[in-house]
Design a protein around this motif. Structure first.
Motif, PDB file in Angstrom:
ATOM      1  N   UNK A  48       9.518 -11.756   5.416  1.00  0.00           N
ATOM      2  CA  UNK A  48       9.187 -10.830   7.374  1.00  0.00           C
ATOM      3  C   UNK A  48       9.606  -9.590   6.722  1.00  0.00           C
ATOM      4  N   UNK A  49      10.633  -9.778   5.775  1.00  0.00           N
ATOM      5  CA  UNK A  49      11.262  -8.526   5.307  1.00  0.00           C
ATOM      6  C   UNK A  49      10.492  -7.584   4.707  1.00  0.00           C
ATOM      7  N   UNK A  50       9.620  -8.090   3.683  1.00  0.00           N
ATOM      8  CA  UNK A  50       8.859  -7.771   2.484  1.00  0.00           C
ATOM      9  C   UNK A  50       7.543  -7.728   3.375  1.00  0.00           C
ATOM     10  N   UNK A  51       6.985  -7.923   4.854  1.00  0.00           N
ATOM     11  CA  UNK A  51       6.057  -8.165   5.433  1.00  0.00           C
ATOM     12  C   UNK A  51       4.867  -8.894   4.660  1.00  0.00           C
ATOM     13  N   UNK A  52       4.591  -9.900   4.027  1.00  0.00           N
ATOM     14  CA  UNK A  52       3.891 -10.794   3.730  1.00  0.00           C
ATOM     15  C   UNK A  52       4.015 -11.732   5.289  1.00  0.00           C
TER      16      UNK A  52
END
Length: 336
Positions: free
Chosen positions: A208-212
């Motif tokens: 989530x933090x890296x937009x995956x």
């Protein structure tokens, strides 16, 4: 049949009463130095040792603790057991170790056996199959001191110690993302285990933090934590046969990590170029492998020590303990 020497044997040989011999061995003030010397020297000569069963009946303690783990051969648990023994033996307690091999039935049998042997308390890490902890609740409610470590039961109100699984999982997954991997799968033990829930949370948080986007097809659970190699092989094959197969796997267990590499070898999968791995592992063997495997290391020895200290505090407390600690220790990411 072997029959150890008794107080009565010493008393008869020296022409003393058993109570005098007992007091002399306990070094009480009412026995003269001369008699003490006579008794101690003779006891040493015949290799006399106090009867632990008789002592336990008198003290209502066996000075022994039971330990229940999935597998002693697992590097994490062997290190934790070393920590347990380092505290227990120093405090005069014996340690009885049993293995569940990730079986709920074995866990129940081992628990009942240890309780019937009169252990003063239990240190336990739940098996991968265990969903119902009624067998432990029943003993806990009757007053048997129990401390959970690594794999804990939330519903039983007692001391618990675990590693920061969420943080460790986050860091391992983040490491793969920063290395350029975007299609990261997750291989874990039983979905209901506390460690599996926490590690899945860390994995999801990193994505989530890296937009995956989270792909449910990339998450595979092994109900026995990789105890059976075919279980790991089946999960890895399912990942490899996906239309959009992953380029990396975050593996949430020591045995699973080794099992995954074994499958890769049998299928000629290159862990450097075809599919990368990062995982939880306390094995020192990782440094000798052909492929570098970045791993999350848990402070197993320290966890064993703290869990034992907690258990002995419960055992030796003069009054009922009503406040319990849920202690979480930091993990460390070893980059390879």
């Amino acid at each position: 049949m072997f029959e150890p020497a008794t107080l009565k044997d010493i008393a008869i040989a020296l022409g003393l009463s058993t109570s005098t011999v007992s007091r002399a061995l306990r070094d009480t003030y009412e026995i003269s130095p001369k008699t003490k010397k006579l008794v101690l020297e003779y006891a040493e000569k015949i290799n006399y040792r106090p009867n632990p069963i008789a002592q336990s009946l008198k003290e209502r303690r066996t000075k022994s603790i039971g330990v229940i783990v999935s597998e002693v051969a697992n590097q994490y648990f062997s290190q934790a057991i070393n920590g347990i023994e380092s505290i227990a033996y120093d405090k005069g307690y014996h340690v009885i170790i049993t293995q569940t091999h990730e079986s709920y039935e074995r866990e129940m049998i081992n628990t009942q056996h240890l309780a019937s042997r009169g252990v003063d308390g239990l240190l336990i890490s739940l098996s991968a199959e265990t969903k119902d902890t009624g067998h432990l609740s029943a003993l806990h409610d009757k007053g048997l001191p129990i401390v959970f470590f690594d794999r804990i039961a939330e519903e039983i109100h007692t001391h618990k110690i675990s590693a920061n699984n969420e943080k460790g999982a986050f860091e391992a997954t983040e490491h793969l993302i920063r290395a350029g991997y975007k299609k990261i799968a997750h291989l874990s033990s039983s979905a209901h285990l506390s460690i599996s829930i926490e590690r899945l949370r860390g994995y999801t948080k990193a994505l989530n933090q890296y937009g995956i986007a989270l792909n449910p097809d990339y998450i595979k659970n092994c109900p026995h934590g990789g105890m059976f190699q075919e279980e790991t092989e089946s999960a890895v094959l399912e990942l490899l046969n996906l239309k959009e197969k992953p380029d990396a796997i975050f593996v949430a267990g020591d045995r699973l990590s080794m099992g995954c590499l074994t499958v890769f070898k049998s299928l000629n999968v290159d862990a450097l170029n075809d599919m990368a791995i990062a995982g939880f592992s306390n094995s020192d063997m990782l440094d000798l492998l052909k492929y570098p495997l970045t791993s999350v290391r848990q402070p197993a020895f320290e966890m064993g020590q703290i869990a034992t200290t907690m258990l002995l505090q419960l055992i030796e407390s003069k009054r009922p303990v009503t406040e319990f600690e849920n202690k979480v220790l930091d993990t460390k990411l070893f980059l390879r």
